[in-house]
Scaffold this motif. Structure first.
Motif, PDB file in Angstrom:
ATOM      1  N   ARG A   5       0.992  -1.208  -0.097  1.00 42.54           N
ATOM      2  CA  ARG A   5      -0.037   0.097  -0.054  1.00 42.54           C
ATOM      3  C   ARG A   5       0.799   1.375  -0.090  1.00 42.54           C
ATOM      4  N   VAL A   6       2.028   1.161   0.538  1.00 44.06           N
ATOM      5  CA  VAL A   6       2.839   2.434   0.540  1.00 44.06           C
ATOM      6  C   VAL A   6       3.043   3.352  -0.817  1.00 44.06           C
ATOM      7  N   PRO A   7       3.319   2.501  -1.701  1.00 43.30           N
ATOM      8  CA  PRO A   7       3.402   3.206  -3.105  1.00 43.30           C
ATOM      9  C   PRO A   7       2.020   3.465  -3.574  1.00 43.30           C
ATOM     10  N   GLU A   8       1.071   2.653  -3.350  1.00 45.83           N
ATOM     11  CA  GLU A   8      -0.488   2.841  -3.978  1.00 45.83           C
ATOM     12  C   GLU A   8      -0.920   4.041  -3.230  1.00 45.83           C
ATOM     13  N   TYR A   9      -0.710   4.342  -2.060  1.00 45.88           N
ATOM     14  CA  TYR A   9      -1.295   5.509  -1.368  1.00 45.88           C
ATOM     15  C   TYR A   9      -0.956   6.709  -1.323  1.00 45.88           C
ATOM     16  N   ARG A  10       0.641   6.433  -1.084  1.00 45.56           N
ATOM     17  CA  ARG A  10       1.450   7.510  -1.220  1.00 45.56           C
ATOM     18  C   ARG A  10       1.104   8.648   0.298  1.00 45.56           C
ATOM     19  N   LEU A  11       1.034   7.869   1.259  1.00 47.78           N
ATOM     20  CA  LEU A  11       0.479   9.131   2.422  1.00 47.78           C
ATOM     21  C   LEU A  11       1.595   9.726   3.052  1.00 47.78           C
ATOM     22  N   ASN A  12       2.865   9.747   2.614  1.00 46.61           N
ATOM     23  CA  ASN A  12       3.954  10.118   3.531  1.00 46.61           C
ATOM     24  C   ASN A  12       3.761  11.586   3.779  1.00 46.61           C
ATOM     25  N   ASP A  13       2.891  12.437   2.940  1.00 47.65           N
ATOM     26  CA  ASP A  13       2.849  13.822   3.227  1.00 47.65           C
ATOM     27  C   ASP A  13       1.140  14.131   3.590  1.00 47.65           C
ATOM     28  N   GLU A  14       0.704  13.143   3.909  1.00 47.08           N
ATOM     29  CA  GLU A  14      -0.683  13.215   4.116  1.00 47.08           C
ATOM     30  C   GLU A  14      -1.071  13.506   5.889  1.00 47.08           C
ATOM     31  N   ARG A  15      -2.143  13.962   6.153  1.00 48.46           N
ATOM     32  CA  ARG A  15      -2.564  13.855   7.644  1.00 48.46           C
ATOM     33  C   ARG A  15      -4.031  12.983   7.425  1.00 48.46           C
ATOM     34  N   VAL A  16      -3.686  11.799   8.117  1.00 50.11           N
ATOM     35  CA  VAL A  16      -4.877  10.678   7.997  1.00 50.11           C
ATOM     36  C   VAL A  16      -5.477  10.991   9.312  1.00 50.11           C
ATOM     37  N   LEU A  17      -7.065  10.701   9.318  1.00 47.86           N
ATOM     38  CA  LEU A  17      -7.773  10.979  10.166  1.00 47.86           C
ATOM     39  C   LEU A  17      -8.280   9.562  10.658  1.00 47.86           C
ATOM     40  N   ILE A  18      -8.161   8.952  11.624  1.00 44.94           N
ATOM     41  CA  ILE A  18      -8.437   7.578  12.055  1.00 44.94           C
ATOM     42  C   ILE A  18      -9.318   7.885  13.204  1.00 44.94           C
ATOM     43  N   ALA A  19     -10.801   7.364  13.130  1.00 42.10           N
ATOM     44  CA  ALA A  19     -11.761   7.243  14.238  1.00 42.10           C
ATOM     45  C   ALA A  19     -12.196   5.847  14.498  1.00 42.10           C
ATOM     46  N   ALA A  20     -12.176   4.897  13.445  1.00 47.41           N
ATOM     47  CA  ALA A  20     -12.504   3.565  13.528  1.00 47.41           C
ATOM     48  C   ALA A  20     -11.659   3.008  14.635  1.00 47.41           C
ATOM     49  N   PRO A  21     -12.206   2.016  15.334  1.00 50.86           N
ATOM     50  CA  PRO A  21     -11.484   1.417  16.594  1.00 50.86           C
ATOM     51  C   PRO A  21     -10.375   0.558  16.375  1.00 50.86           C
TER      52      PRO A  21
END
Length: 505
Positions: A184-200
Protein backbone atom coordinates in the motif's frame (compact mmCIF):
# COMPACT_ATOMS: atom_id res chain seq x y z
CA UNK A 1 13.90 -5.02 5.65
CA UNK A 2 12.40 -6.02 9.00
CA UNK A 3 10.53 -9.30 9.45
CA UNK A 4 8.88 -8.17 12.70
CA UNK A 5 5.66 -6.18 12.24
CA UNK A 6 6.38 -4.31 15.47
CA UNK A 7 9.34 -2.60 13.80
CA UNK A 8 7.25 -1.03 11.06
CA UNK A 9 7.38 2.39 12.74
CA UNK A 10 11.16 2.47 12.32
CA UNK A 11 11.16 2.42 8.53
CA UNK A 12 10.06 5.82 7.23
CA UNK A 13 9.20 8.48 9.77
CA UNK A 14 11.62 11.27 10.67
CA UNK A 15 12.30 11.06 14.44
CA UNK A 16 10.81 14.47 15.26
CA UNK A 17 7.76 14.09 12.99
CA UNK A 18 4.42 13.44 14.70
CA UNK A 19 3.36 9.85 14.10
CA UNK A 20 0.07 9.95 16.05
CA UNK A 21 -1.75 12.94 17.47
CA UNK A 22 -4.33 11.88 20.00
CA UNK A 23 -7.24 14.31 20.06
CA UNK A 24 -10.08 14.13 22.58
CA UNK A 25 -13.47 15.91 22.44
CA UNK A 26 -12.59 18.06 25.47
CA UNK A 27 -9.68 19.61 23.57
CA UNK A 28 -6.97 17.48 25.19
CA UNK A 29 -4.20 16.58 22.77
CA UNK A 30 -1.20 14.27 22.86
CA UNK A 31 1.46 14.40 20.17
CA UNK A 32 3.63 11.30 19.82
CA UNK A 33 6.59 11.67 17.46
CA UNK A 34 8.20 8.72 15.71
CA UNK A 35 11.10 8.91 18.17
CA UNK A 36 8.74 8.83 21.15
CA UNK A 37 6.66 6.03 19.61
CA UNK A 38 9.73 3.85 19.09
CA UNK A 39 11.14 4.61 22.55
CA UNK A 40 7.84 3.59 24.17
CA UNK A 41 7.53 0.46 22.03
CA UNK A 42 11.08 -0.62 22.97
CA UNK A 43 10.48 0.21 26.62
CA UNK A 44 7.30 -1.86 26.75
CA UNK A 45 9.02 -4.79 24.98
CA UNK A 46 11.78 -4.67 27.62
CA UNK A 47 9.19 -4.42 30.38
CA UNK A 48 7.30 -7.47 29.17
CA UNK A 49 10.51 -9.51 29.11
CA UNK A 50 11.54 -8.21 32.54
CA UNK A 51 8.18 -9.26 33.99
CA UNK A 52 8.48 -12.77 32.57
CA UNK A 53 5.99 -12.54 29.71
CA UNK A 54 7.35 -15.09 27.27
CA UNK A 55 7.48 -15.09 23.51
CA UNK A 56 4.17 -16.40 22.11
CA UNK A 57 2.13 -15.38 25.17
CA UNK A 58 -0.70 -12.84 24.83
CA UNK A 59 -1.54 -9.40 26.14
CA UNK A 60 -5.02 -7.90 25.82
CA UNK A 61 -5.80 -4.24 25.18
CA UNK A 62 -9.20 -2.96 26.30
CA UNK A 63 -9.22 0.72 25.50
CA UNK A 64 -10.45 3.48 23.26
CA UNK A 65 -7.98 4.72 20.64
CA UNK A 66 -4.93 6.58 21.94
CA UNK A 67 -1.29 6.90 20.79
CA UNK A 68 0.12 4.66 23.54
CA UNK A 69 -2.31 1.93 22.40
CA UNK A 70 -0.33 1.78 19.15
CA UNK A 71 2.97 1.80 21.07
CA UNK A 72 1.77 -1.12 23.23
CA UNK A 73 0.90 -3.19 20.15
CA UNK A 74 4.24 -2.45 18.47
CA UNK A 75 6.19 -3.15 21.64
CA UNK A 76 4.47 -6.46 22.31
CA UNK A 77 5.17 -7.63 18.77
CA UNK A 78 8.83 -6.62 19.07
CA UNK A 79 9.08 -8.96 22.06
CA UNK A 80 7.32 -11.77 20.20
CA UNK A 81 4.32 -11.35 22.51
CA UNK A 82 0.95 -11.42 20.75
CA UNK A 83 -1.39 -8.43 21.29
CA UNK A 84 -5.13 -9.07 21.40
CA UNK A 85 -7.08 -5.83 20.83
CA UNK A 86 -10.51 -6.32 22.44
CA UNK A 87 -13.80 -4.75 21.41
CA UNK A 88 -14.77 -2.82 24.55
CA UNK A 89 -18.36 -2.53 23.29
CA UNK A 90 -18.83 -6.26 23.71
CA UNK A 91 -20.86 -7.29 26.76
CA UNK A 92 -18.80 -8.22 29.86
CA UNK A 93 -19.35 -11.95 29.33
CA UNK A 94 -17.92 -11.77 25.82
CA UNK A 95 -14.91 -9.75 26.97
CA UNK A 96 -14.30 -12.35 29.67
CA UNK A 97 -14.56 -15.13 27.07
CA UNK A 98 -11.94 -13.45 24.84
CA UNK A 99 -9.53 -12.90 27.75
CA UNK A 100 -9.87 -16.56 28.74
CA UNK A 101 -9.86 -17.97 25.19
CA UNK A 102 -6.65 -16.16 24.25
CA UNK A 103 -5.01 -16.84 27.65
CA UNK A 104 -4.18 -13.18 28.21
CA UNK A 105 -1.25 -12.70 30.64
CA UNK A 106 -1.48 -8.89 30.84
CA UNK A 107 -4.56 -6.77 30.23
CA UNK A 108 -3.98 -3.07 29.49
CA UNK A 109 -7.03 -0.82 29.92
CA UNK A 110 -7.86 2.84 29.82
CA UNK A 111 -9.59 4.14 32.93
CA UNK A 112 -13.15 4.28 31.48
CA UNK A 113 -12.82 0.61 30.44
CA UNK A 114 -11.17 -0.58 33.67
CA UNK A 115 -14.54 -1.46 35.14
CA UNK A 116 -15.23 -3.75 32.17
CA UNK A 117 -12.11 -5.82 32.83
CA UNK A 118 -13.17 -9.33 33.87
CA UNK A 119 -12.06 -11.13 36.99
CA UNK A 120 -8.88 -12.77 35.74
CA UNK A 121 -5.48 -14.04 36.77
CA UNK A 122 -3.96 -11.65 34.23
CA UNK A 123 -2.07 -8.59 35.42
CA UNK A 124 -4.29 -5.55 34.81
CA UNK A 125 -2.58 -2.26 33.91
CA UNK A 126 -4.09 1.14 33.16
CA UNK A 127 -2.77 3.58 30.58
CA UNK A 128 -3.38 6.49 32.97
CA UNK A 129 -1.12 7.21 35.93
CA UNK A 130 2.47 6.56 36.93
CA UNK A 131 2.48 4.18 39.94
CA UNK A 132 2.14 0.44 40.37
CA UNK A 133 -0.51 -1.16 38.22
CA UNK A 134 -0.02 1.28 35.35
CA UNK A 135 1.30 0.88 31.85
CA UNK A 136 4.05 3.38 32.69
CA UNK A 137 5.32 1.13 35.51
CA UNK A 138 6.06 -1.57 32.92
CA UNK A 139 8.15 0.71 30.68
CA UNK A 140 11.86 -0.16 30.95
CA UNK A 141 13.69 2.53 29.01
CA UNK A 142 16.39 1.45 26.58
CA UNK A 143 16.93 -0.16 23.19
CA UNK A 144 15.47 -3.56 22.34
CA UNK A 145 16.46 -6.08 19.68
CA UNK A 146 13.21 -7.30 18.15
CA UNK A 147 12.71 -11.04 17.82
CA UNK A 148 12.86 -12.59 14.36
CA UNK A 149 9.50 -14.33 14.00
CA UNK A 150 8.99 -17.67 12.31
CA UNK A 151 6.60 -17.84 9.37
CA UNK A 152 3.83 -19.35 11.49
CA UNK A 153 4.32 -17.06 14.51
CA UNK A 154 1.18 -14.95 15.02
CA UNK A 155 1.73 -11.21 15.27
CA UNK A 156 -1.84 -10.40 16.28
CA UNK A 157 -5.11 -12.00 17.25
CA UNK A 158 -8.20 -10.07 16.14
CA UNK A 159 -11.60 -11.35 17.22
CA UNK A 160 -14.47 -11.24 14.77
CA UNK A 161 -17.69 -9.55 15.86
CA UNK A 162 -19.46 -12.80 16.64
CA UNK A 163 -22.72 -11.83 14.91
CA UNK A 164 -23.30 -15.50 14.03
CA UNK A 165 -21.94 -17.08 17.23
CA UNK A 166 -18.98 -16.85 19.57
CA UNK A 167 -16.29 -14.43 18.36
CA UNK A 168 -13.45 -16.22 16.59
CA UNK A 169 -9.83 -15.30 17.20
CA UNK A 170 -8.17 -14.71 13.83
CA UNK A 171 -4.43 -15.44 13.86
CA UNK A 172 -2.47 -12.99 11.69
CA UNK A 173 1.22 -13.34 10.90
CA UNK A 174 3.95 -10.72 10.88
CA UNK A 175 4.62 -11.37 7.20
CA UNK A 176 0.99 -10.92 6.16
CA UNK A 177 0.61 -7.38 7.43
CA UNK A 178 4.11 -6.31 6.52
CA UNK A 179 3.11 -7.32 2.99
CA UNK A 180 -0.13 -5.32 3.24
CA UNK A 181 1.72 -2.20 4.35
CA UNK A 182 4.52 -2.47 1.82
CA UNK A 183 2.07 -3.00 -1.06
CA UNK A 184 0.00 0.00 0.00
CA UNK A 185 2.87 2.46 0.60
CA UNK A 186 3.50 3.15 -3.13
CA UNK A 187 -0.20 2.87 -4.00
CA UNK A 188 -1.57 5.34 -1.42
CA UNK A 189 1.50 7.63 -1.04
CA UNK A 190 0.54 8.87 2.41
CA UNK A 191 3.95 10.24 3.40
CA UNK A 192 2.82 13.88 3.29
CA UNK A 193 -0.82 13.26 4.29
CA UNK A 194 -2.68 13.92 7.51
CA UNK A 195 -4.79 10.81 8.03
CA UNK A 196 -7.83 10.86 10.30
CA UNK A 197 -8.53 7.62 12.20
CA UNK A 198 -11.71 7.29 14.26
CA UNK A 199 -12.53 3.63 13.62
CA UNK A 200 -11.56 1.44 16.60
CA UNK A 201 -8.07 -0.06 16.76
CA UNK A 202 -9.60 -3.43 17.67
CA UNK A 203 -10.90 -3.54 14.08
CA UNK A 204 -8.82 -4.40 11.01
CA UNK A 205 -9.73 -1.15 9.23
CA UNK A 206 -8.07 1.16 11.75
CA UNK A 207 -5.25 -1.14 12.78
CA UNK A 208 -4.04 -1.86 9.24
CA UNK A 209 -4.26 1.86 8.46
CA UNK A 210 -2.17 2.65 11.55
CA UNK A 211 0.52 0.26 10.33
CA UNK A 212 0.37 1.92 6.92
CA UNK A 213 0.80 5.35 8.54
CA UNK A 214 3.93 4.05 10.26
CA UNK A 215 5.33 2.47 7.09
CA UNK A 216 4.62 5.66 5.13
CA UNK A 217 6.16 8.03 7.65
CA UNK A 218 2.95 10.05 7.66
CA UNK A 219 0.90 11.54 10.52
CA UNK A 220 -2.41 10.26 11.83
CA UNK A 221 -4.93 12.15 13.92
CA UNK A 222 -6.25 9.49 16.28
CA UNK A 223 -9.69 10.06 17.82
CA UNK A 224 -10.76 7.89 20.79
CA UNK A 225 -13.84 6.82 18.82
CA UNK A 226 -16.17 8.22 16.20
CA UNK A 227 -18.32 11.14 17.32
CA UNK A 228 -19.61 13.08 14.34
CA UNK A 229 -19.16 16.62 15.70
CA UNK A 230 -15.64 15.86 16.99
CA UNK A 231 -14.75 14.17 13.68
CA UNK A 232 -15.84 17.27 11.73
CA UNK A 233 -13.96 19.56 14.10
CA UNK A 234 -10.79 17.44 13.77
CA UNK A 235 -10.82 17.70 9.97
CA UNK A 236 -10.92 21.49 10.26
CA UNK A 237 -8.46 21.80 13.13
CA UNK A 238 -5.76 19.51 11.72
CA UNK A 239 -6.46 20.10 8.01
CA UNK A 240 -6.87 16.36 7.50
CA UNK A 241 -6.41 15.21 3.93
CA UNK A 242 -7.15 11.46 3.97
CA UNK A 243 -10.11 9.76 5.68
CA UNK A 244 -11.60 6.33 6.09
CA UNK A 245 -15.31 5.92 6.70
CA UNK A 246 -18.33 3.65 6.50
CA UNK A 247 -21.66 4.92 5.06
CA UNK A 248 -23.35 5.44 8.48
CA UNK A 249 -20.56 7.85 9.42
CA UNK A 250 -21.44 10.08 6.47
CA UNK A 251 -25.11 10.01 7.49
CA UNK A 252 -24.20 10.99 11.07
CA UNK A 253 -21.97 13.82 9.89
CA UNK A 254 -24.80 15.26 7.81
CA UNK A 255 -26.96 15.60 10.92
CA UNK A 256 -24.39 17.87 12.61
CA UNK A 257 -25.67 21.10 11.06
CA UNK A 258 -24.01 23.42 13.57
CA UNK A 259 -20.62 21.71 13.34
CA UNK A 260 -20.75 21.67 9.55
CA UNK A 261 -21.63 25.36 9.42
CA UNK A 262 -18.42 26.16 11.31
CA UNK A 263 -16.25 23.65 9.45
CA UNK A 264 -13.83 23.85 6.55
CA UNK A 265 -13.61 20.38 4.98
CA UNK A 266 -11.85 21.51 1.81
CA UNK A 267 -8.54 19.89 2.84
CA UNK A 268 -9.91 16.35 2.33
CA UNK A 269 -8.90 14.95 -1.05
CA UNK A 270 -9.35 11.19 -0.43
CA UNK A 271 -11.86 9.13 1.52
CA UNK A 272 -11.67 5.34 1.65
CA UNK A 273 -15.13 3.83 2.11
CA UNK A 274 -15.67 0.31 3.40
CA UNK A 275 -18.28 -2.16 4.74
CA UNK A 276 -20.89 -1.30 2.08
CA UNK A 277 -20.88 -0.53 -1.65
CA UNK A 278 -20.47 3.07 -2.74
CA UNK A 279 -23.55 3.48 -4.91
CA UNK A 280 -24.43 6.59 -6.86
CA UNK A 281 -26.58 8.03 -4.07
CA UNK A 282 -23.80 7.63 -1.49
CA UNK A 283 -21.23 9.04 -3.91
CA UNK A 284 -23.37 12.13 -4.48
CA UNK A 285 -23.96 12.59 -0.75
CA UNK A 286 -20.25 12.26 -0.02
CA UNK A 287 -19.37 14.68 -2.83
CA UNK A 288 -21.76 17.27 -1.41
CA UNK A 289 -20.19 16.89 2.03
CA UNK A 290 -16.55 16.63 0.88
CA UNK A 291 -16.45 18.33 -2.54
CA UNK A 292 -12.70 17.92 -3.09
CA UNK A 293 -12.51 14.26 -2.09
CA UNK A 294 -11.92 11.27 -4.34
CA UNK A 295 -13.90 8.28 -3.04
CA UNK A 296 -12.11 4.91 -2.86
CA UNK A 297 -14.55 1.98 -2.69
CA UNK A 298 -12.68 -0.58 -0.58
CA UNK A 299 -13.18 -4.24 0.19
CA UNK A 300 -11.37 -6.47 2.66
CA UNK A 301 -11.86 -9.01 5.44
CA UNK A 302 -10.03 -9.84 8.66
CA UNK A 303 -9.40 -13.41 7.54
CA UNK A 304 -8.57 -12.73 3.91
CA UNK A 305 -6.72 -9.46 4.38
CA UNK A 306 -7.56 -5.87 3.48
CA UNK A 307 -6.21 -6.06 -0.08
CA UNK A 308 -8.21 -7.67 -2.85
CA UNK A 309 -8.88 -5.11 -5.55
CA UNK A 310 -7.37 -2.00 -7.04
CA UNK A 311 -7.00 -0.06 -10.26
CA UNK A 312 -7.60 -1.49 -13.73
CA UNK A 313 -4.30 -2.34 -15.49
CA UNK A 314 -5.44 -0.41 -18.57
CA UNK A 315 -6.18 2.70 -16.54
CA UNK A 316 -9.94 2.47 -17.01
CA UNK A 317 -11.86 4.41 -14.36
CA UNK A 318 -13.53 2.28 -11.70
CA UNK A 319 -17.32 2.41 -12.20
CA UNK A 320 -19.59 3.62 -9.42
CA UNK A 321 -20.43 0.74 -7.11
CA UNK A 322 -17.41 -1.37 -8.05
CA UNK A 323 -14.65 -2.33 -5.62
CA UNK A 324 -12.22 -2.39 -8.53
CA UNK A 325 -10.18 -4.83 -10.56
CA UNK A 326 -8.33 -7.77 -8.91
CA UNK A 327 -5.05 -6.63 -7.38
CA UNK A 328 -2.05 -7.96 -9.33
CA UNK A 329 -0.66 -9.72 -6.23
CA UNK A 330 -3.98 -11.33 -5.28
CA UNK A 331 -5.63 -14.32 -6.96
CA UNK A 332 -9.40 -13.93 -7.22
CA UNK A 333 -12.13 -16.28 -8.41
CA UNK A 334 -15.91 -16.60 -8.23
CA UNK A 335 -17.44 -20.02 -7.54
CA UNK A 336 -20.99 -21.29 -7.92
CA UNK A 337 -23.43 -22.20 -10.65
CA UNK A 338 -23.30 -18.73 -12.25
CA UNK A 339 -19.51 -18.39 -12.14
CA UNK A 340 -17.39 -16.79 -13.45
CA UNK A 341 -19.76 -13.84 -13.96
CA UNK A 342 -21.36 -14.15 -10.52
CA UNK A 343 -20.63 -16.24 -7.44
CA UNK A 344 -19.01 -16.47 -4.03
CA UNK A 345 -15.67 -14.67 -3.88
CA UNK A 346 -12.59 -16.68 -3.05
CA UNK A 347 -9.15 -15.11 -2.91
CA UNK A 348 -5.58 -16.12 -2.19
CA UNK A 349 -2.99 -13.60 -1.08
CA UNK A 350 0.01 -13.14 1.22
CA UNK A 351 -2.29 -11.11 3.51
CA UNK A 352 -4.59 -13.89 4.63
CA UNK A 353 -4.81 -15.40 8.09
CA UNK A 354 -2.93 -18.32 9.62
CA UNK A 355 -6.19 -19.77 10.97
CA UNK A 356 -8.55 -19.54 13.93
CA UNK A 357 -7.49 -19.84 17.57
CA UNK A 358 -8.90 -22.77 19.56
CA UNK A 359 -11.74 -23.48 17.13
CA UNK A 360 -11.54 -27.09 15.92
CA UNK A 361 -15.35 -26.94 15.82
CA UNK A 362 -15.27 -24.39 12.97
CA UNK A 363 -14.69 -25.64 9.44
CA UNK A 364 -11.75 -23.85 7.85
CA UNK A 365 -12.82 -21.27 5.25
CA UNK A 366 -9.57 -21.96 3.37
CA UNK A 367 -9.91 -24.37 0.46
CA UNK A 368 -7.60 -27.27 -0.23
CA UNK A 369 -5.72 -25.16 -2.79
CA UNK A 370 -5.28 -22.24 -0.40
CA UNK A 371 -8.10 -19.83 -1.33
CA UNK A 372 -10.02 -18.06 1.43
CA UNK A 373 -13.78 -18.35 0.92
CA UNK A 374 -15.17 -14.95 1.89
CA UNK A 375 -18.85 -15.90 2.01
CA UNK A 376 -19.54 -12.76 -0.06
CA UNK A 377 -21.31 -12.89 -3.39
CA UNK A 378 -19.89 -10.71 -6.19
CA UNK A 379 -20.55 -10.15 -9.86
CA UNK A 380 -18.00 -9.31 -12.53
CA UNK A 381 -18.63 -7.07 -15.53
CA UNK A 382 -17.18 -7.38 -19.02
CA UNK A 383 -14.19 -5.18 -18.18
CA UNK A 384 -13.21 -7.31 -15.21
CA UNK A 385 -14.51 -4.97 -12.50
CA UNK A 386 -16.07 -6.61 -9.44
CA UNK A 387 -19.22 -5.56 -7.58
CA UNK A 388 -20.36 -6.68 -4.14
CA UNK A 389 -23.81 -8.30 -4.26
CA UNK A 390 -24.30 -9.46 -0.67
CA UNK A 391 -23.36 -11.83 2.11
CA UNK A 392 -24.30 -15.45 1.60
CA UNK A 393 -25.49 -15.31 5.23
CA UNK A 394 -27.72 -12.29 4.49
CA UNK A 395 -29.40 -13.88 1.47
CA UNK A 396 -32.99 -15.02 2.04
CA UNK A 397 -35.53 -16.84 -0.09
CA UNK A 398 -38.91 -15.30 -0.88
CA UNK A 399 -41.34 -17.45 -2.85
CA UNK A 400 -38.45 -19.50 -4.24
CA UNK A 401 -36.41 -16.45 -5.31
CA UNK A 402 -33.02 -15.64 -3.79
CA UNK A 403 -32.89 -12.06 -2.50
CA UNK A 404 -29.66 -10.30 -1.57
CA UNK A 405 -30.54 -7.24 0.56
CA UNK A 406 -27.77 -5.07 -0.87
CA UNK A 407 -29.16 -5.45 -4.41
CA UNK A 408 -32.57 -4.14 -3.28
CA UNK A 409 -30.94 -1.40 -1.20
CA UNK A 410 -29.03 -0.23 -4.26
CA UNK A 411 -32.30 0.20 -6.19
CA UNK A 412 -34.07 1.98 -3.32
CA UNK A 413 -31.14 4.37 -2.89
CA UNK A 414 -31.51 5.42 -6.52
CA UNK A 415 -35.06 6.61 -5.83
CA UNK A 416 -35.53 10.39 -5.60
CA UNK A 417 -35.37 11.65 -2.04
CA UNK A 418 -33.67 8.58 -0.52
CA UNK A 419 -30.38 8.93 1.35
CA UNK A 420 -29.89 5.41 2.70
CA UNK A 421 -31.79 2.13 2.93
CA UNK A 422 -31.54 -1.20 4.70
CA UNK A 423 -33.55 -4.24 3.60
CA UNK A 424 -34.25 -7.18 5.92
CA UNK A 425 -36.55 -10.23 5.74
CA UNK A 426 -39.67 -10.90 7.80
CA UNK A 427 -41.62 -14.15 7.99
CA UNK A 428 -44.52 -14.66 5.62
CA UNK A 429 -47.05 -17.50 5.64
CA UNK A 430 -47.12 -17.78 1.84
CA UNK A 431 -43.66 -16.67 0.66
CA UNK A 432 -41.68 -18.01 3.62
CA UNK A 433 -40.02 -14.61 4.01
CA UNK A 434 -40.47 -11.27 2.26
CA UNK A 435 -38.39 -8.09 2.06
CA UNK A 436 -39.13 -4.93 4.04
CA UNK A 437 -37.10 -1.73 4.21
CA UNK A 438 -35.96 0.97 6.58
CA UNK A 439 -35.22 4.23 4.78
CA UNK A 440 -33.53 7.52 5.66
CA UNK A 441 -34.88 10.38 3.56
CA UNK A 442 -32.64 13.08 2.15
CA UNK A 443 -32.98 16.46 3.84
CA UNK A 444 -36.16 18.16 2.70
CA UNK A 445 -37.56 15.03 1.06
CA UNK A 446 -41.12 13.85 1.62
CA UNK A 447 -40.88 10.67 -0.45
CA UNK A 448 -43.59 8.20 0.59
CA UNK A 449 -43.78 4.47 1.15
CA UNK A 450 -45.94 3.98 -1.96
CA UNK A 451 -43.50 5.96 -4.11
CA UNK A 452 -40.58 3.80 -3.01
CA UNK A 453 -42.51 0.60 -3.67
CA UNK A 454 -43.51 1.86 -7.11
CA UNK A 455 -39.91 2.86 -7.92
CA UNK A 456 -38.56 -0.60 -7.03
CA UNK A 457 -41.33 -2.32 -8.99
CA UNK A 458 -40.40 -0.21 -12.01
CA UNK A 459 -36.65 -0.83 -11.72
CA UNK A 460 -36.22 -4.35 -10.32
CA UNK A 461 -37.94 -7.76 -10.36
CA UNK A 462 -41.30 -7.63 -8.60
CA UNK A 463 -40.27 -10.16 -5.95
CA UNK A 464 -37.58 -7.75 -4.72
CA UNK A 465 -39.86 -4.83 -3.90
CA UNK A 466 -40.22 -4.07 -0.15
CA UNK A 467 -43.67 -5.02 1.14
CA UNK A 468 -43.38 -2.40 3.88
CA UNK A 469 -41.23 0.72 4.23
CA UNK A 470 -40.53 2.54 7.49
CA UNK A 471 -38.81 5.93 7.57
CA UNK A 472 -36.20 6.50 10.25
CA UNK A 473 -33.75 9.25 11.20
CA UNK A 474 -30.90 6.82 11.72
CA UNK A 475 -30.06 3.13 11.43
CA UNK A 476 -28.77 1.11 14.40
CA UNK A 477 -25.10 0.19 14.24
CA UNK A 478 -22.98 -2.68 15.48
CA UNK A 479 -19.83 -2.13 17.51
CA UNK A 480 -17.83 -1.74 14.28
CA UNK A 481 -20.19 0.92 12.83
CA UNK A 482 -21.89 -1.45 10.41
CA UNK A 483 -25.68 -1.52 10.15
CA UNK A 484 -27.15 -3.87 12.75
CA UNK A 485 -29.40 -6.03 10.59
CA UNK A 486 -30.40 -8.28 13.48
CA UNK A 487 -31.77 -5.30 15.41
CA UNK A 488 -33.71 -4.16 12.35
CA UNK A 489 -35.17 -7.63 11.76
CA UNK A 490 -36.48 -7.68 15.32
CA UNK A 491 -37.87 -4.17 14.89
CA UNK A 492 -39.51 -5.12 11.59
CA UNK A 493 -41.18 -8.17 13.09
CA UNK A 494 -42.76 -5.98 15.78
CA UNK A 495 -43.74 -3.28 13.29
CA UNK A 496 -45.49 -5.74 10.96
CA UNK A 497 -48.30 -5.89 13.52
CA UNK A 498 -48.98 -2.18 12.95
CA UNK A 499 -51.39 -0.95 10.25
CA UNK A 500 -49.72 -0.23 6.91
CA UNK A 501 -48.58 3.38 6.70
CA UNK A 502 -48.10 3.74 10.46
CA UNK A 503 -44.33 3.92 10.03
CA UNK A 504 -44.33 6.15 6.97
CA UNK A 505 -44.14 9.59 8.46
Amino acid sequence: MTTNLGMISCEAGAPDKPAFIGSWPDGTERVMTYAALNRMADAFARGLVAHGVARGERIGILSANRPDYVAAILGAMRAGVVPVPINFKFPPATIAYIVADSAVRVLVCDEPRRASAPATDAVVLTFEGEGDGTFASWLDEGPFDAVDPAADDPALILYTSGSTGRPKGVLLSHASHLWVAHVRVPEYRLNDERVLIAAPLYHMNALALSFLVCASGSTAILLPQFQAAHYIEAITRYRCTWLTAVPPMIAMMLREKEALAAADLSSVHSIRMGSAPVNEALAQTTAALLPNAHVINAYGTTEGGPIGFGAHPDGRPTPSGSVGYPHPEVEVRLVGENAPERGTLQLRSPGQMLGYLNRPDVASPVTADGFYDTGDVFRRDGDGFYYFVGRVDDMFVSGGENIYPSEVEHVIEEAPGVAQACVVPVNDDIKGTKPVAFVIRKAGSDVTEDEIKAFVLANAPAYQHPRRVWFVDRLPLTTTNKIDRNALMARATEAMAEPEGAGSS
